[in-house]
Write an enzyme that holds these catalytic residues in place. Structure first.
Site, PDB file in Angstrom:
ATOM      1  N   ASN A 169      -7.572  -2.581  14.229  1.00 16.36           N
ATOM      2  CA  ASN A 169      -8.839  -2.811  13.850  1.00 16.36           C
ATOM      3  C   ASN A 169      -9.302  -3.956  12.974  1.00 16.36           C
ATOM      4  O   ASN A 169     -10.116  -4.365  12.288  1.00 16.36           O
ATOM      5  CB  ASN A 169      -9.639  -1.613  13.083  1.00 16.36           C
ATOM      6  CG  ASN A 169      -8.873  -1.141  11.965  1.00 16.36           C
ATOM      7  OD1 ASN A 169      -7.987  -1.853  11.352  1.00 16.36           O
ATOM      8  ND2 ASN A 169      -9.379  -0.288  11.257  1.00 16.36           N
ATOM      9  N   ASP A 222       0.563  -1.279   0.020  1.00  7.24           N
ATOM     10  CA  ASP A 222      -0.061   0.134  -0.013  1.00  7.24           C
ATOM     11  C   ASP A 222       0.738   1.165  -0.014  1.00  7.24           C
ATOM     12  O   ASP A 222       2.170   1.295   0.298  1.00  7.24           O
ATOM     13  CB  ASP A 222      -0.810   0.078   1.198  1.00  7.24           C
ATOM     14  CG  ASP A 222      -0.267  -0.609   2.575  1.00  7.24           C
ATOM     15  OD1 ASP A 222       0.893  -0.435   2.701  1.00  7.24           O
ATOM     16  OD2 ASP A 222      -1.173  -0.680   3.454  1.00  7.24           O
ATOM     17  N   GLU A 245      -9.543  -1.734   5.154  1.00  7.72           N
ATOM     18  CA  GLU A 245     -10.270  -1.385   6.282  1.00  7.72           C
ATOM     19  C   GLU A 245     -11.490  -2.292   6.579  1.00  7.72           C
ATOM     20  O   GLU A 245     -12.086  -2.476   5.640  1.00  7.72           O
ATOM     21  CB  GLU A 245     -10.625   0.063   6.579  1.00  7.72           C
ATOM     22  CG  GLU A 245      -9.463   0.893   6.348  1.00  7.72           C
ATOM     23  CD  GLU A 245      -8.734   1.191   7.796  1.00  7.72           C
ATOM     24  OE1 GLU A 245      -8.788   0.148   8.761  1.00  7.72           O
ATOM     25  OE2 GLU A 245      -8.229   2.370   7.887  1.00  7.72           O
ATOM     26  N   HIS A 253      -7.304  -4.571  10.331  1.00  2.85           N
ATOM     27  CA  HIS A 253      -7.013  -4.228   8.835  1.00  2.85           C
ATOM     28  C   HIS A 253      -5.818  -5.109   8.411  1.00  2.85           C
ATOM     29  O   HIS A 253      -4.812  -5.228   9.091  1.00  2.85           O
ATOM     30  CB  HIS A 253      -7.186  -3.018   8.373  1.00  2.85           C
ATOM     31  CG  HIS A 253      -5.950  -2.070   8.786  1.00  2.85           C
ATOM     32  ND1 HIS A 253      -6.044  -0.780   9.022  1.00  2.85           N
ATOM     33  CD2 HIS A 253      -4.738  -2.175   8.691  1.00  2.85           C
ATOM     34  CE1 HIS A 253      -4.897  -0.330   9.401  1.00  2.85           C
ATOM     35  NE2 HIS A 253      -4.116  -1.123   9.115  1.00  2.85           N
TER      36      HIS A 253
HETATM   37  C1  GLP Z   1      -0.547   0.444   8.508  1.00  7.73           C
HETATM   38  C2  GLP Z   1      -0.169  -0.489   7.259  1.00  7.73           C
HETATM   39  C3  GLP Z   1      -0.354  -1.819   7.617  1.00  7.73           C
HETATM   40  C4  GLP Z   1       0.171  -2.242   8.917  1.00  7.73           C
HETATM   41  C5  GLP Z   1      -0.428  -1.414  10.136  1.00  7.73           C
HETATM   42  C6  GLP Z   1       0.099  -1.945  11.435  1.00  7.73           C
HETATM   43  O1  GLP Z   1      -1.708   0.699   8.574  1.00  7.73           O
HETATM   44  N1  GLP Z   1      -0.766   0.008   6.142  1.00  7.73           N
HETATM   45  O2  GLP Z   1       0.106  -2.514   6.442  1.00  7.73           O
HETATM   46  O3  GLP Z   1       0.017  -3.622   9.115  1.00  7.73           O
HETATM   47  O4  GLP Z   1      -0.343  -0.044   9.786  1.00  7.73           O
HETATM   48  O5  GLP Z   1       1.292  -1.013  11.649  1.00  7.73           O
HETATM   49  P1  GLP Z   1       2.108  -1.388  12.795  1.00  7.73           P
HETATM   50  O6  GLP Z   1       2.923  -2.539  12.349  1.00  7.73           O
HETATM   51  O7  GLP Z   1       3.148  -0.295  12.794  1.00  7.73           O
HETATM   52  O8  GLP Z   1       1.141  -1.677  14.169  1.00  7.73           O
END
Ligand code: GLP
Length: 241
Positions: free
Chosen positions: A135, A67, A142, A137
């Site tokens: 959440n 992404d 989402e 995702h």
């Molecule tokens: C973002 C990314 C996800 C990732 C998530 C959790 O929203 N788009 O790909 O898994 O954050 O991030 P973190 O590992 O910093 O908790």
């Protein structure tokens, strides 16, 4: 899906890095699906060390990231292209021309279609690395009561995701409200998926994904239907299982 629990995030990273090493040894031109966020950073650090020591070779590997924010230039310090360069690509022997991050600039819908076509052209993703949002995702897919979105798409970020990601920007108002994300279909088409989750903050999402029903309200729950998905968790992320 299989669930593996490790003592701490270092051991999760070690396990993940070993999976990369094994898959790359078996197929040097592996197509990697890569993720951003704090969670994969220790894994990337191990991959850098293994590459430096000559134990893992990325020279023929190709990568497609999950992404990117809409509207951020690749050089913006909060962009995912910048993150990938700084945290991984600049330090391993991958050919940068073989690394791909969806573009959130210009005609994003067109970029999304082209991204899916490019992945298909590359033969599909062999090994998809994932984190998980608070959440539930995955990528930036989402929770959305209407449906799982199949293709790479433009998504509107939820207030909780904007808040969670604000730490990477000067202020919350600077966080883009939209992103381009590989869809659920793109993730499910990967031949193997490894999802990493560490820390107490992910425990509820992990529990819902592992124990709850498959539902678009908890996108990671779809991985229960994947034939080769492993969750690598530390004890805190597994604490509600
Ligand atoms: C973002 C990314 C996800 C990732 C998530 C959790 O929203 N788009 O790909 O898994 O954050 O991030 P973190 O590992 O910093 O908790």
């Amino acid at each position: 899906m299989q669930v593996y629990v490790y003592r701490n995030e270092e051991q999760v990273a070690q396990a993940a890095a070993m999976i990369f090493a094994a898959e790359l040894a078996a197929k040097p031109n592996l197509v990697l699906g890569l993720a951003t966020g704090t969670t994969p950073i220790p894994t990337y650090q191990r991959l850098i060390a293994l590459n430096r020591d000559g134990l893992i070779d990325f020279s023929q590997a190709r990568s497609y990231n999950l992404d990117e924010y809409v509207g951020l230039e690749p050089g913006h310090p909060a962009s995912y292209r910048y993150f990938m360069n700084v945290k991984l690509f600049d330090h391993i022997n991958i050919d940068k021309a073989n690394t791909h991050v969806p573009s959130g600039l210009g005609d994003v819908k067109k970029n999304a279609d082209a991204y899916d076509a490019a992945i298909e052209e590359a033969g599909g993703i062999d090994l998809q690395l994932l984190g998980i949002g608070h959440n539930g995702h995955i990528g930036f897919n989402e929770p959305n009561p209407r449906a799982f979105i199949y293709k790479t798409n433009v998504v509107t970020l939820t207030p909780s995701t904007i808040q969670a990601n604000a730490r990477l920007f000067d202020k919350e108002a600077d966080v883009p409200r939209q992103a381009i994300s590989l869809g659920i279909g793109g993730i499910m088409n990967a031949r193997r998926v490894i999802l990493l989750a560490t820390g107490r903050g992910k425990a509820q999402a992990v529990r819902d994904a592992v124990k709850g029903d498959i539902t678009p309200l908890l996108p990671a729950s779809i991985l229960k239907a994947h034939r080769n998905a492993q969750f690598l968790l530390d004890e805190e992320a597994a604490s509600l299982l």
